[in-house]
Design a protein around this motif. Structure first.
Motif, PDB file in Angstrom:
ATOM      1  N   LEU A  40       0.848  -1.181   0.000  1.00  0.00           N
ATOM      2  CA  LEU A  40       0.000   0.000   0.000  1.00  0.00           C
ATOM      3  C   LEU A  40       0.890   1.240   0.000  1.00  0.00           C
ATOM      4  O   LEU A  40       1.902   1.283   0.697  1.00  0.00           O
ATOM      5  N   VAL A  41       0.487   2.249  -0.767  1.00  0.00           N
ATOM      6  CA  VAL A  41       1.167   3.538  -0.716  1.00  0.00           C
ATOM      7  C   VAL A  41       0.146   4.576  -0.268  1.00  0.00           C
ATOM      8  O   VAL A  41      -0.945   4.655  -0.839  1.00  0.00           O
ATOM      9  N   ALA A  42       0.484   5.338   0.775  1.00  0.00           N
ATOM     10  CA  ALA A  42      -0.436   6.348   1.306  1.00  0.00           C
ATOM     11  C   ALA A  42       0.172   7.730   1.141  1.00  0.00           C
ATOM     12  O   ALA A  42       1.315   7.959   1.521  1.00  0.00           O
ATOM     13  N   VAL A  43      -0.605   8.646   0.571  1.00  0.00           N
ATOM     14  CA  VAL A  43      -0.166  10.039   0.426  1.00  0.00           C
ATOM     15  C   VAL A  43      -1.305  10.949   0.876  1.00  0.00           C
ATOM     16  O   VAL A  43      -2.473  10.560   0.857  1.00  0.00           O
ATOM     17  N   VAL A  44      -0.955  12.135   1.312  1.00  0.00           N
ATOM     18  CA  VAL A  44      -1.977  13.112   1.711  1.00  0.00           C
ATOM     19  C   VAL A  44      -1.493  14.492   1.313  1.00  0.00           C
ATOM     20  O   VAL A  44      -0.313  14.802   1.420  1.00  0.00           O
ATOM     21  N   MET A  77       5.918   7.772  -6.761  1.00  0.00           N
ATOM     22  CA  MET A  77       6.297   6.522  -6.089  1.00  0.00           C
ATOM     23  C   MET A  77       6.206   5.336  -7.050  1.00  0.00           C
ATOM     24  O   MET A  77       6.550   4.215  -6.689  1.00  0.00           O
ATOM     25  N   ARG A 145      13.110   8.537  -3.378  1.00  0.00           N
ATOM     26  CA  ARG A 145      13.974   9.700  -3.603  1.00  0.00           C
ATOM     27  C   ARG A 145      15.444   9.340  -3.396  1.00  0.00           C
ATOM     28  O   ARG A 145      16.328  10.084  -3.795  1.00  0.00           O
TER      29      ARG A 145
ATOM     30  N   VAL B  22       7.111  -0.016   5.688  1.00  0.00           N
ATOM     31  CA  VAL B  22       8.292  -0.249   4.867  1.00  0.00           C
ATOM     32  C   VAL B  22       9.044   1.072   4.678  1.00  0.00           C
ATOM     33  O   VAL B  22      10.268   1.118   4.677  1.00  0.00           O
ATOM     34  N   LEU B  23       8.308   2.148   4.543  1.00  0.00           N
ATOM     35  CA  LEU B  23       8.877   3.481   4.346  1.00  0.00           C
ATOM     36  C   LEU B  23       7.898   4.477   4.960  1.00  0.00           C
ATOM     37  O   LEU B  23       6.716   4.475   4.614  1.00  0.00           O
ATOM     38  N   GLY B  26       8.942  11.160   4.657  1.00  0.00           N
ATOM     39  CA  GLY B  26      10.180  11.628   4.043  1.00  0.00           C
ATOM     40  C   GLY B  26      10.273  11.386   2.552  1.00  0.00           C
ATOM     41  O   GLY B  26      11.184  11.883   1.903  1.00  0.00           O
ATOM     42  N   ASP B  27       9.371  10.613   1.985  1.00  0.00           N
ATOM     43  CA  ASP B  27       9.363  10.448   0.528  1.00  0.00           C
ATOM     44  C   ASP B  27       8.028  11.000   0.014  1.00  0.00           C
ATOM     45  O   ASP B  27       7.340  11.716   0.728  1.00  0.00           O
ATOM     46  N   ASP B  28       7.680  10.711  -1.218  1.00  0.00           N
ATOM     47  CA  ASP B  28       6.413  11.227  -1.728  1.00  0.00           C
ATOM     48  C   ASP B  28       5.215  10.529  -1.101  1.00  0.00           C
ATOM     49  O   ASP B  28       4.111  11.062  -1.090  1.00  0.00           O
ATOM     50  N   GLY B  29       5.423   9.329  -0.595  1.00  0.00           N
ATOM     51  CA  GLY B  29       4.341   8.594   0.047  1.00  0.00           C
ATOM     52  C   GLY B  29       4.928   7.563   0.992  1.00  0.00           C
ATOM     53  O   GLY B  29       6.138   7.315   0.983  1.00  0.00           O
ATOM     54  N   ALA B  30       4.067   6.994   1.813  1.00  0.00           N
ATOM     55  CA  ALA B  30       4.500   5.932   2.719  1.00  0.00           C
ATOM     56  C   ALA B  30       4.224   4.583   2.079  1.00  0.00           C
ATOM     57  O   ALA B  30       3.245   4.418   1.354  1.00  0.00           O
ATOM     58  N   LEU B  31       5.097   3.624   2.349  1.00  0.00           N
ATOM     59  CA  LEU B  31       4.930   2.255   1.845  1.00  0.00           C
ATOM     60  C   LEU B  31       4.550   1.359   3.011  1.00  0.00           C
ATOM     61  O   LEU B  31       5.279   1.298   4.013  1.00  0.00           O
ATOM     62  N   LEU B  32       3.444   0.648   2.868  1.00  0.00           N
ATOM     63  CA  LEU B  32       2.874  -0.105   3.986  1.00  0.00           C
ATOM     64  C   LEU B  32       2.564  -1.534   3.571  1.00  0.00           C
ATOM     65  O   LEU B  32       2.077  -1.775   2.470  1.00  0.00           O
ATOM     66  N   THR B  85      -2.072   9.232   8.835  1.00  0.00           N
ATOM     67  CA  THR B  85      -1.491  10.432   8.236  1.00  0.00           C
ATOM     68  C   THR B  85      -2.175  11.641   8.854  1.00  0.00           C
ATOM     69  O   THR B  85      -3.300  11.549   9.350  1.00  0.00           O
ATOM     70  N   VAL B 117       2.704   7.977   9.444  1.00  0.00           N
ATOM     71  CA  VAL B 117       3.493   7.625   8.262  1.00  0.00           C
ATOM     72  C   VAL B 117       3.531   8.717   7.190  1.00  0.00           C
ATOM     73  O   VAL B 117       4.229   8.576   6.181  1.00  0.00           O
ATOM     74  N   GLY B 119       2.174  13.126   6.153  1.00  0.00           N
ATOM     75  CA  GLY B 119       1.416  14.293   6.550  1.00  0.00           C
ATOM     76  C   GLY B 119       1.661  15.450   5.622  1.00  0.00           C
ATOM     77  O   GLY B 119       2.491  15.394   4.711  1.00  0.00           O
TER      78      GLY B 119
END
Lengths: 323, 323
Positions: A40-44, A77, A145, B22-23, B26-32, B85, B117, B119
Motif C-alpha cells: 500500500l502507498v499512502a499520500v496526503v 512513487m 527519492r 516499509v517506508l 520523508g518520501d512522496d508517500g509511505a509504503l505499507l 497520516t 506515516v 502528513g
C-alpha cells in the motif's frame, strides 16, 4: 438553503465504488481489499484557499486539482492509484459550489480509476481540501527519492513553469490559455511513474519547483548533481508569455506543474526513453548526478550562482508547498 | 521565529515508525505492508477550532482528540489501528504549540501502536486537523451498521453525556474534573471493538449523541428499536453536575463521548457480557431492536415523544458532527 452534512454526502459524493472496495461510504470506515503481492502507498495533500489556489477559483478546478496533486505523489512513487478519502472544510454549504467541486473531483478520480471511499465534511472559516490517496505497488518495488547514483541521468517529463505562469495570469484575471489550463487541471504523470518503476533509480514530483524538488533527491540519495539551464524544457506558450529568460526561471522555480523528475542509470537510458516514448510522454535529460555534494546549475556549461529554498510553507505568507 | 514546514516535520513529527511500515515520512508517500488475510479499514475525521473544540484548548488535548476520534471509528468497525497520516492547517507555526500538539497526538497513537506515516502541514486562517487512520481487520469480518436484527439487545459501553457536559464546563472556564477530562482525552473503545467483532451484530461509535447515532444503525439495518431512558448509563459526576433529568438528556444527545453502541443477538448475550467484563469495560443494555420502524424512547416503559436530528454539520453555526 443550507443542507446538512448527510444530505450533502449523499447528494454529491456517493457513487458506485470501484475495484477492491468491500464497503465504501456510509459506515464508520471503508473496507478495502489489498491484492496479495501488493504494498500500500499512502499520500496526503491539503489545498487551502488563498494559499494553494486563488479563493475564487472555479470549484470544479479546485476539485480536480485536489485529486491531481495527490495522484502526482503516487506517480512519483510508481504506484497505481486505487482509493481516496476527502476531508472538506467549507465556510458554507452551497449546492452549486458543491456540485461543481464534486464534478471536478470525480473527473480527476475517474481518469485513474480511483474510488472515493470515505470523507468528512466540516464547517470552517476557509476552504480547506485534504485528500488522502491510497495506491498499490508490487511488493518491494517503488520509486524512492534515495536511489540516485552518481552518473545517473536527470530527466524531467513534459514542460516546466507553465502552471506558475498560469497562476499569475489567473490572478490578473487575464484571458485563459494553455498556461492557465495547466494550473487549473494539472495532469499527474501516473502512467509514466508506473512504467518507469524498476527503470528509474529515483523520482519525485515537481510541486515546489524543479530546483527545490531535485534538491530533495540529491539530499536523500547522498549524491551531487548538475543541471543545465538551457536544457530545461519550456513550452512555446511560456516563452511567448514571459520571454526566454523568465521562462527558464519559471521552469526552475515554478511549482504546480506536477511533472516528474526522474534519475536514470546510464545502462537503462535507452529503455527509459523507449518506455516514455511508448506512452507519448516527452522526457528531457537536463543533467546528471555526480560525486560533488550539492545541486549546481550551469548555463552553457558554466556554473551559475543560484540557490532557491523552494516554496517552504511557514517562511512567508503567500508561498505554498506540497509534499 | 517562524520555522518552515520541513524543519517542523523533522522536529516534531518524525519518529521511529511501527509494524508494517516499509517506508514512513520523508518520501512522496509511505509504503505499507498489509498482512495477508487482512482487509484494510480507512477512516478520516476532521476537527476544526471553534467548531469541534474551543479554539484555546490545550494543544496537547487537540492532538490527543484528533487521533482518538479516528480510533473510535476504527473501534466501531472492530478494526485494529495501524497507521495514520496527518493534514494540519495552522495560522502560524509556533514551536511551543506544535510540540504540545505532537506530544498529545503521539500519546493517543502510542496507546494503540499507531505509526504516523505521512502528513502535510499548510498555512490557513484557522486550526484544521484532519487525521486519516488505517486499520486492519481479518478478511470478511467487521462490525457494520447494517447487521442488527429484530430482537437483538442494544448496548452502550461506559457512561454517556460526560464529554458534552465537560465541554460546557471548559467553555465556562470552570474547574477541571472528570467531565472535562472526558472531553479533552476521550478513550476510544479500541479493544472492545475488536473483541466483539463476530459477536455483536452491528456497531457505531457515539460521536453525535446516542439517539442520532443509534438511528443510523436502525436505518442501515432496516429495523426498529426501543430504548429506555432510565437505563441510560450516566456517571455520578454528570448527575452531580446536571441533576438526574438533565443527565439523561446529555446522555441521549451529547456527542464526543466516543463510547460504542453495539447490538447483540440474544444467543450471544452471555458471551458478549463476558468478553466486555474480561476487558474491564462496563456495558449496559438499554433496549432492543424490533420490527416497528423507527427509534423510540421509553421512560419507565411508556413511550416518550422524542426526536433529535443529532449534531448535523451545516444546519447551524455551532454544532459539530463526526463520522
Amino acid at each position: 438553503m443550507a443542507i446538512d452534512e448527510f444530505e450533502l454526502i449523499d447528494r454529491y459524493f456517493c457513487r458506485e465504488t470501484g475495484a477492491g472496495v468491500v464497503l465504501g461510504i456510509g459506515d464508520d470506515g471503508a473496507l478495502l481489499d489489498v491484492p496479495s503481492g501488493q504494498q500500500l502507498v499512502a499520500v496526503v495533500d491539503t489545498s487551502v484557499a488563498g494559499v494553494h489556489f486563488p479563493s475564487g477559483l472555479d470549484p470544479a478546478d479546485i476539485g480536480y486539482r485536489s485529486v491531481a496533486v495527490n495522484l502526482s505523489d503516487l506517480a512519483a512513487m510508481g504506484a497505481k492509484p486505487a482509493w481516496m478519502t476527502l476531508a472538506l472544510t467549507l465556510p458554507a454549504s452551497e449546492p452549486a459550489w458543491l456540485e461543481a467541486f464534486a464534478n471536478g473531483l470525480f473527473v480527476a478520480a475517474d481518469e485513474h480509476g480511483v474510488a472515493l471511499v470515505g470523507g468528512d465534511t466540516t464547517r470552517g472559516s476557509q476552504i480547506v481540501v485534504s485528500v488522502q490517496l491510497l495506491g498499490l505497488l508490487p511488493a518491494n518495488t517503488g520509486l524512492l527519492r534515495s536511489g540516485c547514483q552518481p552518473g545517473d541521468g536527470i530527466y524531467v517529463s513534459g514542460t516546466l513553469g507553465d502552471a506558475a505562469a498560469g497562476l499569475s495570469l489567473i490572478q490578473q484575471a487575464a484571458a485563459e490559455n494553455e498556461l492557465t489550463a495547466r494550473f487549473r487541471r494539472p495532469s499527474a504523470r501516473v502512467q509514466l511513474g508506473q512504467a518507469v518503476n524498476g527503470i528509474a533509480s529515483a523520482g519525485i514530483d515537481i510541486s515546489d519547483g524543479l530546483f527545490a524538488d531535485l534538491q530533495r533527491i540529491v539530499v536523500a540519495s547522498g549524491v551531487g548533481a548538475t543541471i543545465e539551464r538551457s536544457l530545461l524544457p519550456v513550452s512555446a506558450a511560456l516563452v511567448d508569455f514571459a520571454g526566454e529568460e523568465s521562462a527558464r526561471r519559471f521552469a526552475l522555480e515554478g511549482g504546480d506543474d506536477y511533472e516528474l523528475c526522474l534519475t536514470v542509470p546510464v545502462a537503462k537510458d535507452a529503455e527509459f526513453r523507449q518506455v516514455a516514448a511508448g506512452l507519448g510522454v516527452a522526457v528531457t535529460r537536463i543533467g546528471s548526478a555526480d560525486n560533488v555534494a550539492g545541486l549546481r546549475l550551469t548555463d552553457g556549461g558554466r556554473v551559475v550562482e543560484y540557490s532557491s529554498a523552494g516554496y517552504r510553507h511557514f517562511s512567508s505568507q503567500d508561498t505554498a508547498q506540497h509534499d
